[in-house]
Design a protein around this motif. Structure first.
Motif, PDB file in Angstrom:
ATOM      1  N   ILE A 119       6.974   7.429  -4.234  1.00 20.23           N
ATOM      2  CA  ILE A 119       6.172   6.243  -3.911  1.00 20.23           C
ATOM      3  C   ILE A 119       4.977   6.060  -4.837  1.00 20.23           C
ATOM      4  O   ILE A 119       4.220   5.087  -4.703  1.00 20.23           O
ATOM      5  N   GLY A 120       4.787   6.985  -5.762  1.00 21.16           N
ATOM      6  CA  GLY A 120       3.724   6.832  -6.750  1.00 21.16           C
ATOM      7  C   GLY A 120       2.331   7.085  -6.209  1.00 21.16           C
ATOM      8  O   GLY A 120       1.415   6.281  -6.433  1.00 21.16           O
ATOM      9  N   THR A 121       2.155   8.188  -5.507  1.00 19.99           N
ATOM     10  CA  THR A 121       0.838   8.539  -4.998  1.00 19.99           C
ATOM     11  C   THR A 121       0.690  10.057  -5.040  1.00 19.99           C
ATOM     12  O   THR A 121       1.516  10.752  -5.636  1.00 19.99           O
TER      13      THR A 121
ATOM     14  N   LYS B  91      15.809  17.698   4.728  1.00 24.64           N
ATOM     15  CA  LYS B  91      14.488  18.208   4.385  1.00 24.64           C
ATOM     16  C   LYS B  91      14.080  17.709   3.009  1.00 24.64           C
ATOM     17  O   LYS B  91      14.837  17.762   2.051  1.00 24.64           O
ATOM     18  N   ILE B  92      12.869  17.194   2.924  1.00 22.86           N
ATOM     19  CA  ILE B  92      12.350  16.686   1.663  1.00 22.86           C
ATOM     20  C   ILE B  92      10.874  17.037   1.581  1.00 22.86           C
ATOM     21  O   ILE B  92      10.144  16.916   2.565  1.00 22.86           O
ATOM     22  N   SER B  93      10.439  17.508   0.442  1.00 22.72           N
ATOM     23  CA  SER B  93       9.051  17.954   0.300  1.00 22.72           C
ATOM     24  C   SER B  93       8.104  16.772   0.168  1.00 22.72           C
ATOM     25  O   SER B  93       8.498  15.680  -0.242  1.00 22.72           O
ATOM     26  N   GLN B  94       6.849  17.011   0.516  1.00 24.46           N
ATOM     27  CA  GLN B  94       5.842  15.970   0.363  1.00 24.46           C
ATOM     28  C   GLN B  94       5.595  15.668  -1.114  1.00 24.46           C
ATOM     29  O   GLN B  94       5.250  14.538  -1.463  1.00 24.46           O
ATOM     30  N   GLU B  95       5.789  16.663  -1.976  1.00 24.97           N
ATOM     31  CA  GLU B  95       5.663  16.421  -3.414  1.00 24.97           C
ATOM     32  C   GLU B  95       6.696  15.399  -3.891  1.00 24.97           C
ATOM     33  O   GLU B  95       6.385  14.500  -4.675  1.00 24.97           O
ATOM     34  N   THR B  96       7.944  15.547  -3.392  1.00 27.66           N
ATOM     35  CA  THR B  96       8.998  14.614  -3.775  1.00 27.66           C
ATOM     36  C   THR B  96       8.712  13.212  -3.245  1.00 27.66           C
ATOM     37  O   THR B  96       8.887  12.218  -3.956  1.00 27.66           O
ATOM     38  N   LEU B  97       8.245  13.132  -2.004  1.00 28.47           N
ATOM     39  CA  LEU B  97       7.881  11.832  -1.439  1.00 28.47           C
ATOM     40  C   LEU B  97       6.772  11.178  -2.258  1.00 28.47           C
ATOM     41  O   LEU B  97       6.800   9.966  -2.508  1.00 28.47           O
ATOM     42  N   ALA B  98       5.795  11.987  -2.679  1.00 27.36           N
ATOM     43  CA  ALA B  98       4.697  11.461  -3.488  1.00 27.36           C
ATOM     44  C   ALA B  98       5.216  10.905  -4.807  1.00 27.36           C
ATOM     45  O   ALA B  98       4.776   9.845  -5.275  1.00 27.36           O
TER      46      ALA B  98
ATOM     47  N   ASN C 108       0.487  13.578   2.820  1.00 29.01           N
ATOM     48  CA  ASN C 108       0.190  14.452   3.955  1.00 29.01           C
ATOM     49  C   ASN C 108      -0.646  13.715   5.007  1.00 29.01           C
ATOM     50  O   ASN C 108      -0.397  13.829   6.217  1.00 29.01           O
ATOM     51  N   PHE C 109      -1.628  12.944   4.546  1.00 31.41           N
ATOM     52  CA  PHE C 109      -2.488  12.181   5.467  1.00 31.41           C
ATOM     53  C   PHE C 109      -1.655  11.187   6.280  1.00 31.41           C
ATOM     54  O   PHE C 109      -1.779  11.107   7.509  1.00 31.41           O
TER      55      PHE C 109
ATOM     56  N   SER D  64       0.847  -1.193   0.000  1.00 36.20           N
ATOM     57  CA  SER D  64       0.000   0.000   0.000  1.00 36.20           C
ATOM     58  C   SER D  64       0.884   1.245   0.000  1.00 36.20           C
ATOM     59  O   SER D  64       2.077   1.189   0.312  1.00 36.20           O
ATOM     60  N   SER D  65       0.276   2.391  -0.340  1.00 34.25           N
ATOM     61  CA  SER D  65       1.032   3.641  -0.346  1.00 34.25           C
ATOM     62  C   SER D  65       1.525   3.988   1.059  1.00 34.25           C
ATOM     63  O   SER D  65       2.585   4.599   1.216  1.00 34.25           O
ATOM     64  N   GLU D  66       0.794   3.568   2.092  1.00 30.95           N
ATOM     65  CA  GLU D  66       1.228   3.818   3.469  1.00 30.95           C
ATOM     66  C   GLU D  66       2.522   3.066   3.773  1.00 30.95           C
ATOM     67  O   GLU D  66       3.464   3.632   4.330  1.00 30.95           O
TER      68      GLU D  66
END
Length: 226
Positions: A187-189, A177-184, A195-196, A150-152
């Protein structure tokens, strides 16, 4: 199964007691040290591929741009990591873009010098081969992660890898520091899903925001949970 997941996170490619720069200097290899500020492109997709690089300090993001203009982050590297090794396999151009994610110092090794070292220096060759085998295992684990988890779980695993889980005895580790956009992208989400889950991990005490992002090893429970 749980043991396998944990072991896949503990793979470390280059032992910290092996001083790559000192070895290259003693071997007389053609190499130079270059410092890049945060956000500076080290090399771009499509440029000639004629050097291998080694991160001394800082961080590197490897990304790939599709023909449709969509960017995907395929790796986040740190001290002790090689990149640009495609030059050794007949890859004439870079297939991705390397960007400094913070002030970064890189050791740049000419392709010819690297090939001579691998041929003439068994110690260095063994270390580099071990690194590449570990990198391949990591890529395989990433693929399995994307296909079946899962994405989690993918986010939890990515955070642990960024924190170099297994490299130190501390229960928690601060990551760059890493942005949530980069994390997304990694991991492909979507950013909203990242953020959730980040908020969920924080509420559970798995991560902490305090002048940076701290990862507690208890986050491993998300990865191991079936």
């Amino acid at each position: 199964m749980a043991k396998t997941k944990a072991q896949s996170l503990k793979t470390r490619e280059i032992r910290p007691d092996f001083d790559v720069q000192a070895f290259l200097k003693s071997a007389g290899a053609a190499q130079r040290v270059v410092t890049f500020p945060k956000g500076k492109v080290v090399f771009s997709q499509g440029q000639p591929s004629d050097t291998v690089m080694y991160v001394q300090k800082g961080g590197i993001k490897i990304s790939v741009l599709s023909r449709a203009g969509k960017e995907a982050v395929v790796a986040m590297l740190g001290p002790g990591d090689f990149f640009g090794e495609g030059a050794l396999t007949g890859q004439s151009i870079r297939i991705g873009t390397a960007t400094a994610t913070m002030p970064t110092t890189v050791l740049v090794i000419e392709k010819g010098a690297m090939l001579r070292l691998l041929h003439d220096e068994p110690t260095f060759s063994d270390r580099f081969i071990s690194y590449m085998l570990a990198r391949n295992l990591r890529i395989e684990a990433d693929l399995v992660d994307h296909l079946f988890n899962s994405s989690e779980k993918r986010l939890a695993r990515t955070l642990l890898l960024l924190a170099r889980y297994g490299d130190q005895a501390d229960e928690e580790r601060k990551i760059p520091k890493i942005s949530q956009e980069t994390l997304a992208e990694m991991i492909g989400t979507t950013r909203s899903r990242v953020n959730f889950f980040m908020n969920k991990f924080r509420d559970l005490g798995f991560i902490e925001y305090n002048g940076g992002l701290k990862i507690n090893t208890s986050l491993l429970s998300i990865v191991l949970h079936d």
